[in-house]
Design a protein around this motif. Structure first.
Motif, mmCIF file in Angstrom:
data_model
loop_
_atom_site.group_PDB
_atom_site.id
_atom_site.type_symbol
_atom_site.label_atom_id
_atom_site.label_comp_id
_atom_site.label_asym_id
_atom_site.label_seq_id
_atom_site.Cartn_x
_atom_site.Cartn_y
_atom_site.Cartn_z
ATOM 1 N N LEU A 24 -13.675 7.476 -31.050
ATOM 2 C CA LEU A 24 -13.830 6.683 -32.267
ATOM 3 C C LEU A 24 -12.492 6.543 -32.995
ATOM 4 O O LEU A 24 -11.590 7.364 -32.830
ATOM 5 C CB LEU A 24 -14.831 7.352 -33.216
ATOM 6 N N PHE A 25 -12.382 5.484 -33.807
ATOM 7 C CA PHE A 25 -11.215 5.322 -34.667
ATOM 8 C C PHE A 25 -11.635 4.685 -35.986
ATOM 9 O O PHE A 25 -12.724 4.110 -36.099
ATOM 10 C CB PHE A 25 -10.121 4.496 -33.988
ATOM 11 N N VAL A 26 -10.761 4.781 -36.985
ATOM 12 C CA VAL A 26 -11.045 4.278 -38.333
ATOM 13 C C VAL A 26 -10.233 3.025 -38.624
ATOM 14 O O VAL A 26 -9.053 2.937 -38.264
ATOM 15 C CB VAL A 26 -10.716 5.359 -39.394
ATOM 16 N N GLY A 40 -15.623 -8.443 -31.345
ATOM 17 C CA GLY A 40 -16.641 -7.769 -30.542
ATOM 18 C C GLY A 40 -16.479 -6.274 -30.425
ATOM 19 O O GLY A 40 -17.141 -5.637 -29.592
ATOM 20 N N MET A 41 -15.607 -5.676 -31.253
ATOM 21 C CA MET A 41 -15.472 -4.219 -31.244
ATOM 22 C C MET A 41 -16.809 -3.590 -31.658
ATOM 23 O O MET A 41 -17.450 -4.039 -32.610
ATOM 24 C CB MET A 41 -14.384 -3.776 -32.220
ATOM 25 N N LYS A 42 -17.208 -2.545 -30.942
ATOM 26 C CA LYS A 42 -18.495 -1.905 -31.220
ATOM 27 C C LYS A 42 -18.399 -1.023 -32.461
ATOM 28 O O LYS A 42 -17.582 -0.103 -32.523
ATOM 29 C CB LYS A 42 -18.941 -1.086 -30.012
ATOM 30 N N LEU A 43 -19.260 -1.308 -33.443
ATOM 31 C CA LEU A 43 -19.250 -0.587 -34.707
ATOM 32 C C LEU A 43 -20.101 0.673 -34.638
ATOM 33 O O LEU A 43 -21.220 0.655 -34.148
ATOM 34 C CB LEU A 43 -19.772 -1.502 -35.818
ATOM 35 N N HIS A 44 -19.566 1.757 -35.158
ATOM 36 C CA HIS A 44 -20.301 3.011 -35.279
ATOM 37 C C HIS A 44 -20.960 3.078 -36.661
ATOM 38 O O HIS A 44 -22.172 3.282 -36.775
ATOM 39 C CB HIS A 44 -19.351 4.194 -35.078
ATOM 40 N N CYS A 60 -26.235 0.438 -39.759
ATOM 41 C CA CYS A 60 -24.853 0.891 -39.582
ATOM 42 C C CYS A 60 -24.076 0.910 -40.896
ATOM 43 O O CYS A 60 -22.953 1.384 -40.944
ATOM 44 C CB CYS A 60 -24.104 -0.031 -38.611
ATOM 45 N N GLU A 61 -24.671 0.370 -41.968
ATOM 46 C CA GLU A 61 -23.940 0.131 -43.199
ATOM 47 C C GLU A 61 -24.386 1.071 -44.321
ATOM 48 O O GLU A 61 -25.578 1.313 -44.503
ATOM 49 C CB GLU A 61 -24.149 -1.323 -43.636
ATOM 50 N N ILE A 84 -15.873 2.818 -38.980
ATOM 51 C CA ILE A 84 -15.615 3.601 -37.766
ATOM 52 C C ILE A 84 -16.035 2.750 -36.580
ATOM 53 O O ILE A 84 -17.159 2.231 -36.538
ATOM 54 C CB ILE A 84 -16.397 4.927 -37.770
ATOM 55 N N PHE A 85 -15.126 2.593 -35.619
ATOM 56 C CA PHE A 85 -15.406 1.815 -34.413
ATOM 57 C C PHE A 85 -15.267 2.696 -33.173
ATOM 58 O O PHE A 85 -14.536 3.691 -33.186
ATOM 59 C CB PHE A 85 -14.416 0.647 -34.282
ATOM 60 N N TYR A 86 -15.949 2.282 -32.110
ATOM 61 C CA TYR A 86 -15.781 2.936 -30.814
ATOM 62 C C TYR A 86 -14.497 2.436 -30.159
ATOM 63 O O TYR A 86 -14.186 1.242 -30.209
ATOM 64 C CB TYR A 86 -16.968 2.623 -29.894
#
Length: 243
Positions: A24-26, A40-44, A60-61, A84-86
């Motif tokens: 994961l990253f921020v 299209g980045m997958k959202l955590h 997710c929000e 936060i994204f995968y």
């Protein structure tokens, strides 16, 4: 509210080992987050002051207040939202175009700017040595302004990568005492290497480079510092695209 576990996770993602562990990253700020979502980045998960800004599943929000955002933000001045994204999988490098390689670039701001330059000049693949700063460092993500979604970034053993490519592509490296880039014949397909901010290209990599180039200094003062690596990258990529 932001739970203790969520706060702990977010803060841990400032460190590379935990980004790698969690995958994961921020990202922070309306523009950057929207660019990542549109790419299209997958959202955590997403924490925002205004849930009407983003069109995402409510599961997710999390709507939070300014004090909570300040507690979890990595920025001096928090910017509306933190997400936060995968971390996506790296794509295979293709050799039918100009490739930029970085040998031990350490400053997050420099890497972020270089990623933006790759996006601007149409560089599809950016190759980074294992010692180069992590492209998912929060400061790098912020500096890319969304360009990270359009550049394929690979971390490799740079010496091994380049050794395999000798004879397949011409390998150029930037040096203080190389041949003037303005006098060189620059191909459309090649690998261009930029070195560390303080020490330039390492000795192991120097031995592989076939073509040593430089940006000549026109000013007379011997006291002038060498160009910042991001600034030098901009000039070098411009010349390769202009030729």
């Amino acid at each position: 509210m932001v739970s203790k576990n969520q706060k702990k996770l977010i803060k841990s993602l400032y460190q590379k080992k935990y980004r790698k562990q969690h995958g994961l990253f921020v990202a922070e700020g309306k523009k950057v987050i929207k660019e990542l979502l549109e790419a299209g980045m997958k959202l955590h998960s997403l924490f925002t002051l205004d849930p009407n800004i983003f069109d995402i599943p409510t599961s997710c929000e999390y709507e939070i207040n300014k004090e909570e955002l300040k507690q979890i933000s990595f920025l001096t001045t928090p910017q509306v939202a933190l997400a936060i994204f995968y971390i996506p999988e790296t794509k295979k490098v293709t050799l039918d175009h100009l490739i930029l390689a970085l040998d031990d670039v350490r400053d997050p701001g420099n890497l972020g700017t270089i990623i933006r330059l790759c996006d601007w000049f149409g560089i599809k693949d950016l190759i980074c040595s294992d010692q180069t700063v992590d492209c998912y460092n929060p400061k790098v993500i912020q500096a890319t302004m969304g360009s990270i979604t359009r550049v394929n970034i690979s971390y490799v053993d740079l010496k091994e990568f380049l050794t395999d490519k000798v004879g397949v592509l011409k390998v150029f490296g930037t040096f203080m005492d190389g041949n003037s880039i303005y006098a060189e014949e620059l191909p459309e397909q090649a690998i261009v290497i930029m070195g560390n901010e303080a020490n330039g290209i390492s000795k192991d990599i120097q031995d592989i480079i076939e073509h040593q180039i430089t940006i000549p200094q026109f000013g007379a003062s011997k006291e002038t510092e060498s160009l910042n690596v991001a600034t030098a990258t901009a000039i070098v990529l411009n010349e390769f695209r202009r030729s």
